[in-house]
Design an enzyme around this catalytic site. Sequence first.
Site, short mmCIF file in Angstrom:
data_model
loop_
_atom_site.label_atom_id
_atom_site.label_comp_id
_atom_site.label_asym_id
_atom_site.label_seq_id
_atom_site.Cartn_x
_atom_site.Cartn_y
_atom_site.Cartn_z
N LYS A 72 -11.00 -7.80 0.97
CA LYS A 72 -12.13 -6.79 1.87
C LYS A 72 -13.65 -6.70 0.59
CE LYS A 72 -12.58 -3.55 4.46
NZ LYS A 72 -12.38 -2.66 5.38
N GLU A 130 -6.26 -6.25 -9.28
CA GLU A 130 -5.55 -7.61 -9.65
C GLU A 130 -5.71 -8.53 -9.04
OE1 GLU A 130 -4.72 -4.08 -7.95
OE2 GLU A 130 -3.55 -3.03 -8.60
N GLY A 159 -7.63 -3.20 5.95
CA GLY A 159 -7.30 -3.83 4.92
C GLY A 159 -5.90 -3.98 6.22
N ARG A 160 -5.40 -3.39 6.07
CA ARG A 160 -3.61 -3.30 6.52
C ARG A 160 -4.02 -3.34 8.29
NH1 ARG A 160 -4.76 1.22 5.00
NH2 ARG A 160 -5.31 3.62 6.13
N GLU A 167 0.41 3.57 4.46
CA GLU A 167 -0.78 3.83 3.69
C GLU A 167 -1.30 4.59 5.26
OE1 GLU A 167 -4.01 0.24 3.13
OE2 GLU A 167 -2.88 1.38 0.95
N HIS A 184 25.50 -4.83 5.27
CA HIS A 184 27.01 -5.48 3.83
C HIS A 184 25.86 -4.61 2.79
CE1 HIS A 184 29.66 -7.68 5.47
NE2 HIS A 184 28.27 -7.93 6.42
N LYS A 216 -5.94 4.61 -9.55
CA LYS A 216 -6.70 2.82 -10.11
C LYS A 216 -8.02 3.64 -11.09
CE LYS A 216 -7.35 0.09 -5.21
NZ LYS A 216 -7.98 0.22 -4.25
#
Length: 549
Positions: free
Chosen positions: A213, A219, A275-276, A361, A392, A512
């Site tokens: 965005k 990263e 973003g999400r 978030e 399991h 950050k």
Amino acid sequence: MSQESNQATPIQKGRAWTALAAHWKQIEPLHLRELFANDPKRSERLSLEAAGIFLDYSKNRITDETLRLLVQLAEEAGLRARIDAMFAGEKVNPTEDRPALHVALRAPRGAVLTVDGENVVPGVHGVLDRMGEFSNEVRSGAWKGHTGKRIKNVVNIGIGGSDLGPVMAFEALRHYADRSLTFRFVSNVDGTDFAEATIDLDPEETLFIIASKTFTTQETMTNAHTAREWCLAGMGGDAKAIARHFVAVSTSAKEVAAFGIDTAHMFGFWDWVGGRYSMDSAIGLSTMIAIGPEAFAEMLEGFHGMDEHFRTAPFERNLPVLKALLTVWYTNFFGAATVAILPYEQYLKRLPAYLQQLTMESNGKHTTLAGERVGVDTGPIYWGEPGTNGQHSFYQLIHQGTRLVPADFIAFARPLNALGDHHDLLIANVFAQTEALAFGKTRAEVEAEGVPPDLAPHREFDGNRPTNVMLFEQLTPTALGQIIALYEHDVFTQSVIWNIDPFDQWGVELGKVLAKKIVPELVSQEEPSLEHDESTNALIRRYRSLRGR
Ligand code: F6P
């Protein structure tokens, strides 16, 4: 009852909240066994089919009175006005001074949704059309790499919302994907992620989608630069190759150009898309290349159907509202800390990870819109694994542990890969687990089976563990859109009850900033900064020494 402080907060002082607190004392001792025994039509009444989803919420620790009070809570919190404000493009994200208009991303052509007086729907469809043309070019082989070879590999580079949506949707809809194309997703700044994703790929046949965005995320930019070097190294260093092997998805043409990608190969979106909440925007370009523009449009229809249901249905018949209110009920009155997401569909294996960002978030906040401490617990921890694998591993704790873990079971009647009796076995497990969780097995039942008295306490199941069951016909692009929109609006509704901003994420900033400061210190010969604490400085020194610096 769980609460953040001992002082009653404005949220707790409301009439519905006060009434729910008193009501919880009556409900808490009741067992689902009694609730079902006294109400033969309970599941008929406490289930709902709307917008393509059938939800059975009868195995929750609620009565009609609970629901009445929870709906009253939503009304007192002003949910109706907040829904209207979101759909009207008002600035429902005040800390970033923005609307949150992801519902416009799936509005049909011709709909009108405005931001600052401008109808944004034509712009949305303009981008979708360009994405469609580009996707078709890649899928048909018309889009060639720099050396004239056909593109066979698509690598999405992004992180957070610019990765989790694309990777989750690709896995979810893999059945519908063009199998002649290979898709990879690189997110982690750990070089292993890029190295392993590209280890067997030919640069001449590889297209990178740089999805960010902001186009400044550390990263993603690091991985994008590495991708550029990898690409150029594979094509004799010819910088012209970039134009055929890199496209960008971003809100920032300036940053895209600065990186060196021609903005003619950029697919835009807008700052009113969080973003999400962006997997159905241009961030979904990899999804569209995989499944084609028509199937992508079907996914958008699924989203839109749920949007309309959320916008118009009365709260007591509104799927996202009911789900959210149940989560508030368990979080704030029973003190539950988590929600388990248990999809009985292998293709939804990344759904829990996707929902972690969407929910945590969004609602991992301690401050109300009024700038005060919220004073009650907010966003629960979402987690999960696909069934039956979870059975399991961690289901033991859900069945017999000391914590209450409300769980969402998601299942589909028709398999996408019909193999023998696999699917009946899979679905039998959904029904068996939710039955066992709700009703358990009493000590008397265990003893009647001949279990020795010393073992009986270990073999007893308390039950009374709440679950939702969502049953669909089949996993399709439309169904995926319905599921994601359901959770988006569920999260929004929760935020309205807690009066928090679900669209900002200031909590990710401090780390950050500190990481940026520490990067040069890892390679420096000088003493680490006095601004760090003693533990951090010792770790920096130890790292340097292990790296021989
Ligand atoms: O982690 C914070 C965050 O801003 C997320 O909200 C977002 O999805 C992610 O980083 C990636 O941001 P961008 O798309 O700008 O690279």
